[in-house]
Motif scaffolding. Structure first.
Motif, mmCIF file in Angstrom:
data_model
loop_
_atom_site.group_PDB
_atom_site.id
_atom_site.type_symbol
_atom_site.label_atom_id
_atom_site.label_comp_id
_atom_site.label_asym_id
_atom_site.label_seq_id
_atom_site.Cartn_x
_atom_site.Cartn_y
_atom_site.Cartn_z
ATOM 1 N N GLY A 88 3.248 -2.591 -8.430
ATOM 2 C CA GLY A 88 4.314 -3.012 -8.466
ATOM 3 C C GLY A 88 5.236 -4.253 -10.010
ATOM 4 O O GLY A 88 5.930 -4.823 -9.761
ATOM 5 N N ALA B 288 11.703 -6.222 -5.998
ATOM 6 C CA ALA B 288 11.034 -5.003 -7.252
ATOM 7 C C ALA B 288 11.597 -3.770 -6.447
ATOM 8 O O ALA B 288 12.741 -3.985 -6.306
ATOM 9 C CB ALA B 288 9.507 -4.678 -5.997
ATOM 10 N N GLN C 190 10.672 -1.236 -5.491
ATOM 11 C CA GLN C 190 10.071 -0.521 -4.575
ATOM 12 C C GLN C 190 10.135 -1.340 -3.168
ATOM 13 O O GLN C 190 10.279 -2.933 -3.334
ATOM 14 C CB GLN C 190 8.503 -0.607 -4.707
ATOM 15 C CG GLN C 190 8.807 0.741 -6.068
ATOM 16 C CD GLN C 190 8.041 0.218 -7.077
ATOM 17 O OE1 GLN C 190 7.462 -1.059 -7.316
ATOM 18 N NE2 GLN C 190 7.808 0.737 -8.164
ATOM 19 N N HIS C 191 9.635 -0.974 -2.590
ATOM 20 C CA HIS C 191 9.555 -1.815 -1.014
ATOM 21 C C HIS C 191 8.119 -1.918 -0.212
ATOM 22 O O HIS C 191 7.142 -1.144 -1.561
ATOM 23 C CB HIS C 191 9.750 -1.344 0.431
ATOM 24 C CG HIS C 191 11.054 -0.517 0.426
ATOM 25 N ND1 HIS C 191 12.400 -1.860 0.484
ATOM 26 C CD2 HIS C 191 12.014 0.772 0.617
ATOM 27 C CE1 HIS C 191 13.383 -0.668 0.263
ATOM 28 N NE2 HIS C 191 13.003 0.607 0.908
ATOM 29 N N ILE C 192 7.184 -3.314 -0.978
ATOM 30 C CA ILE C 192 6.158 -3.708 -0.467
ATOM 31 C C ILE C 192 5.637 -3.896 0.686
ATOM 32 O O ILE C 192 5.868 -4.220 1.251
ATOM 33 C CB ILE C 192 6.322 -5.086 -1.602
ATOM 34 C CG1 ILE C 192 6.768 -4.327 -2.617
ATOM 35 C CG2 ILE C 192 4.858 -5.074 -1.689
ATOM 36 C CD1 ILE C 192 6.379 -5.562 -4.088
ATOM 37 N N ALA D 218 12.887 -3.932 -1.195
ATOM 38 C CA ALA D 218 12.749 -3.941 -2.779
ATOM 39 C C ALA D 218 14.011 -4.525 -2.986
ATOM 40 O O ALA D 218 15.495 -4.716 -1.757
ATOM 41 C CB ALA D 218 13.579 -2.509 -2.530
ATOM 42 N N TRP E 170 -3.097 -2.919 -0.492
ATOM 43 C CA TRP E 170 -1.097 -2.843 -0.777
ATOM 44 C C TRP E 170 -1.086 -1.337 -0.864
ATOM 45 O O TRP E 170 -1.437 -1.027 -1.216
ATOM 46 C CB TRP E 170 -1.108 -3.890 -1.238
ATOM 47 C CG TRP E 170 -1.719 -3.596 -2.675
ATOM 48 C CD1 TRP E 170 -2.804 -4.341 -3.365
ATOM 49 C CD2 TRP E 170 -1.435 -2.885 -3.552
ATOM 50 N NE1 TRP E 170 -3.100 -3.482 -4.123
ATOM 51 C CE2 TRP E 170 -2.019 -2.881 -5.072
ATOM 52 C CE3 TRP E 170 -0.113 -2.373 -4.165
ATOM 53 C CZ2 TRP E 170 -1.841 -2.261 -5.963
ATOM 54 C CZ3 TRP E 170 -0.219 -1.001 -5.002
ATOM 55 C CH2 TRP E 170 -0.841 -1.616 -6.605
ATOM 56 N N HIS F 209 2.840 0.240 -2.195
ATOM 57 C CA HIS F 209 4.392 0.257 -2.565
ATOM 58 C C HIS F 209 5.345 1.569 -2.520
ATOM 59 O O HIS F 209 5.186 2.903 -2.581
ATOM 60 C CB HIS F 209 4.801 0.268 -3.845
ATOM 61 C CG HIS F 209 4.184 -1.726 -4.719
ATOM 62 N ND1 HIS F 209 4.583 -2.317 -5.863
ATOM 63 C CD2 HIS F 209 3.496 -2.145 -3.865
ATOM 64 C CE1 HIS F 209 4.422 -2.276 -5.779
ATOM 65 N NE2 HIS F 209 3.123 -3.152 -5.216
#
Length: 307
Positions: free
Chosen positions: A3, A64, A66-68, A108, A126, A128
């Motif tokens: 990411g 970021a 995106q959501h992580i 995010a 992990w 994203h």
């Protein structure tokens, strides 16, 4: 990549981490998938595993795109969110510890930074995600846990699902994207449901490995990946398997596939080649040889004994 954005201040070593896997969907494909059913609600944009990720870290003052989700299956690290996060301060005041069995959820656009423990670097699984369902699940998890770090009684099933996300993305197909979305949805709902449950007696590494193999059979899992999921070296996992199960991890996987083959030969009229494929053997001749070696008869003879 994990990411990376223009806001990233920390980065993994340029040569990566031994045994790492990392899949990143091209931005053009992300845009296309976000306009399609299902993946418009939850789309995995990248995923991976970083074993024993020494000096790994990220600092994003602007958050970021995106959501992580991060899942720590070995070692330790730290995470910081909110005001002042992303300033590159590193571990210290305001940083929340991340230990083996913990998950981290990051929304995010929310400032954050995280990194591996210097003395005992974490192993991270992990991914994203983007989409309306992804946002709702991450927000629900943060509300339930009261913060970004969520304790999981057993991280192995979650890591197993993330492994499925990685394998699905690796296909580079629309079907793979859909499978990755489904597995990621399962991961996030598991994390949300688990919440910040108080730590209790955890299953042993061998029990976690066995659960993963039973859940994912007939798909093969390398011993290295299995060991990373449960926080052991490959040699230690092999020794514990032989001590508690009586066979190696690879032999146990073969036993599971053969059990599936016997069940299908007993209960279906599928051709032998189809039974082999459904049991994890793409080569029909190899399947027949392995079945004969295990059971003393060919698959067709095994089925004929029932009539």
């Amino acid at each position: 990549m994990d990411g990376s954005t223009a806001d990233d201040r920390l980065a993994p070593r340029r040569d990566g981490f031994a045994g790492q896997r990392m899949l990143v969907t091209p931005r053009s494909a992300v845009r296309a998938s976000l306009s399609l059913p299902v993946t418009c609600r939850l789309l995995v944009t990248e995923a991976g595993v970083f074993p024993h990720a020494s000096r790994h870290g990220r600092s994003r003052p602007g958050g970021a795109e995106q959501h992580i989700l991060l899942v720590c299956t070995d070692g330790a690290g730290w995470c910081r969110t909110g005001a002042g996060a992303g300033a590159g301060a590193g571990a210290g005041a305001g940083a929340e510890p991340v230990r083996r069995g913990d998950a981290v959820l990051l929304l995010a656009g929310a400032p954050h930074e995280y990194g591996a423990d210097a003395a005992d670097p974490w192993t991270l699984w992990w991914f994203h995600v983007l989409g309306t369902d992804a946002a709702e699940l991450v927000k629900a998890g943060l509300t339930t846990a009261g913060g970004p770090v969520i304790h999981l009684r057993d991280a192995a099933p979650v890591a197993s699902l993330v492994s499925q996300v990685i394998d699905s993305l690796d296909s580079g197909t629309r079907a793979g994207d859909l499978l990755a979305s489904g597995a990621a949805f399962h991961v996030l709902t598991h994390v949300v449901a688990t919440g910040r449950r108080a730590p209790g007696p955890a299953p042993s590494p061998v029990e976690r490995a066995l659960a993963h193999l039973r859940t994912t059979s007939p798909r093969r899992t390398s011993v290295a990946s299995l060991a990373a999921m449960v926080g052991l070296s490959t040699s230690r996992l092999g020794a514990l398997f032989r001590e508690h199960v009586g066979v190696s991890p690879m032999t146990y996987q073969s036993q599971l596939r053969m059990a599936r083959a016997r069940e299908m030969l007993d209960s279906t009229d599928l051709p032998v080649a189809s039974v082999g494929a459904a049991s994890g053997y793409d080569d029909p001749l190899y399947f027949s040889r392995q079945f004969s070696r295990t059971h003393g008869v060919a698959p067709s003879a095994y089925r004929a004994r029932q009539t």
